[in-house]
Design an enzyme around this catalytic site. Structure first.
Site, PDB file in Angstrom:
ATOM      1  N   ASP A  63      43.998  25.339  53.139  1.00  0.00           N
ATOM      2  CA  ASP A  63      44.196  26.282  52.032  1.00  0.00           C
ATOM      3  C   ASP A  63      44.839  25.550  50.860  1.00  0.00           C
ATOM      4  O   ASP A  63      45.493  24.520  51.042  1.00  0.00           O
ATOM      5  CB  ASP A  63      45.141  27.422  52.465  1.00  0.00           C
ATOM      6  N   MET A  64      44.668  26.110  49.656  1.00  0.00           N
ATOM      7  CA  MET A  64      45.326  25.505  48.493  1.00  0.00           C
ATOM      8  C   MET A  64      46.488  26.387  48.057  1.00  0.00           C
ATOM      9  O   MET A  64      46.321  27.590  47.898  1.00  0.00           O
ATOM     10  CB  MET A  64      44.322  25.345  47.342  1.00  0.00           C
TER      11      MET A  64
ATOM     12  N   ARG B 241      35.755  25.603  49.487  1.00  0.00           N
ATOM     13  CA  ARG B 241      35.837  27.052  49.247  1.00  0.00           C
ATOM     14  C   ARG B 241      36.337  27.308  47.824  1.00  0.00           C
ATOM     15  O   ARG B 241      37.397  26.820  47.441  1.00  0.00           O
ATOM     16  CB  ARG B 241      36.822  27.666  50.248  1.00  0.00           C
TER      17      ARG B 241
ATOM     18  N   VAL C 101      37.864  29.909  45.266  1.00  0.00           N
ATOM     19  CA  VAL C 101      38.511  31.227  45.133  1.00  0.00           C
ATOM     20  C   VAL C 101      38.985  31.389  43.689  1.00  0.00           C
ATOM     21  O   VAL C 101      39.013  30.426  42.921  1.00  0.00           O
ATOM     22  CB  VAL C 101      39.725  31.378  46.092  1.00  0.00           C
ATOM     23  N   LYS C 102      39.400  32.614  43.351  1.00  0.00           N
ATOM     24  CA  LYS C 102      39.893  32.827  41.981  1.00  0.00           C
ATOM     25  C   LYS C 102      41.303  32.268  41.815  1.00  0.00           C
ATOM     26  O   LYS C 102      41.672  31.848  40.727  1.00  0.00           O
ATOM     27  CB  LYS C 102      39.856  34.320  41.651  1.00  0.00           C
TER      28      LYS C 102
END
Ligand code: FAD
Length: 275
Positions: free
Chosen positions: A104-105, A155, A157-158
């Site tokens: 994850d970031m 991935r 994502v916003k």
């Protein structure tokens, strides 16, 4: 014990309860990304403990033959303790896991160290490690240019973190525009490693159009408890992964989901007042 209202968004407190949810999902054609809740550890012991649990979780996934992978947060496995702790724990998880490992970031101060670590591991494992990037950060186009040359999935994502205006788009419309541009870049430049991490019907439609235009394979990823009917329906046309959090640290995650969307808040309120 997780109260019923939270169990819509969190799959229990143990790997067993998470895997029971994975099994149900798999029966409905949806794959899983399992995440042990935990972040911002400042000491090594809890970071090591969570890394150990990820190793056990990956073993369980392999044993059960589940259609599932895992997703870890850098600050959960030692980033705030120091670069060595993070690196050692990530290496341990990646070496042990038979399944795909997502990273994850988190906030912008962690972006470089996260991308550097992922680059090393995805090259070494020939693409068994993937990373999340955030459309609200102005730097992301450049990061994607770097990632396009690597194996492994990415991935988009916003972005969930409140970042300073000098480095991030703040208005929703501008973040959406950035998401569209970056998604187009990914479908054009990536070899089948595109993961659309969004519940937004407009972005899902755009991904479908881009797939038709460029032929690039992709997958859609959504959170447990959010637009689940759509997740099942989408699984007839594209690979869908549900991100499933579990663990004893469920409260702050649940609270964030409730605050984020009016419909979730109403759902929680109805559960509390019993209607
Ligand atoms: P939004 O523009 O927020 O919403 C669009 C529409 O989607 C809404 O109008 C609504 O119809 C629906 N919707 C969205 N959220 C909800 C909800 N909670 N309940 C009900 N309906 C909803 N962020 C990070 O910064 N780092 C990460 O590593 C990261 N990983 C993620 C992994 C996955 C699988 C997903 C799905 C999200 C992740 N995020 C991550 C969060 C992400 O950055 C966004 O904050 C979040 O997904 C909301 O953006 P959206 O694209 O869904 O669209």
């Amino acid at each position: 014990m997780i109260p019923p209202i939270a169990s819509n968004f969190v799959a229990g407190e143990t790997p067993e309860t998470a895997l029971a949810h994975v099994e149900e999902l798999n029966e409905n054609g949806v794959a899983a990304i399992v995440n042990l809740l935990g972040e911002h550890y400042e000491e090594r012991a809890p970071a090591d403990a969570d890394a150990n649990e990820y190793v056990e979780l990956a073993d369980l996934i392999a044993e059960r033959g589940a259609d599932a992978c895992i997703s870890v947060k850098p600050s959960q496995i030692g980033l705030e303790v120091g670069a060595t702790a993070f690196e050692e724990n990530l290496a341990r998880i990646v070496d042990a896991a038979d399944c795909f490992v997502w990273v994850d970031m988190e906030d912008h101060e962690t972006t470089d160290v996260t991308l550097d670590a992922v680059e090393r591991h995805t090259v070494e494992t020939d693409g068994q490690v993937g990373v999340c990037v955030q459309a609200n950060l102005k730097r992301t186009r450049e990061d994607l240019e770097r990632l396009a040359d690597l194996p492994g999935k990415v991935r988009l994502v916003k972005g969930a973190y409140d970042e300073p205006a000098e480095i991030a788009y703040k208005k929703k419309a501008r973040v959406d525009e950035s998401y569209r541009d970056l998604l187009e870049f990914m479908f054009r430049e990536f070899d089948d490693g595109v993961a659309v991490g969004s519940h937004d019907p407009a972005m899902i439609d755009l991904a479908r159009d881009l797939h038709e235009e460029y032929g690039t394979a992709y997958e859609v990823q959504m959170l447990m408890g959010v637009r689940e009917t759509e997740q099942y329906a989408l699984a007839d046309e594209v690979d869908v992964y549900q991100y499933i959090p579990y663990g004893s640290k469920w409260f702050s995650y649940f609270y964030r989901r409730v605050r984020e969307q009016k419909s979730n808040a109403l759902f929680a309120l109805r559960a509390v007042v019993g209607r």
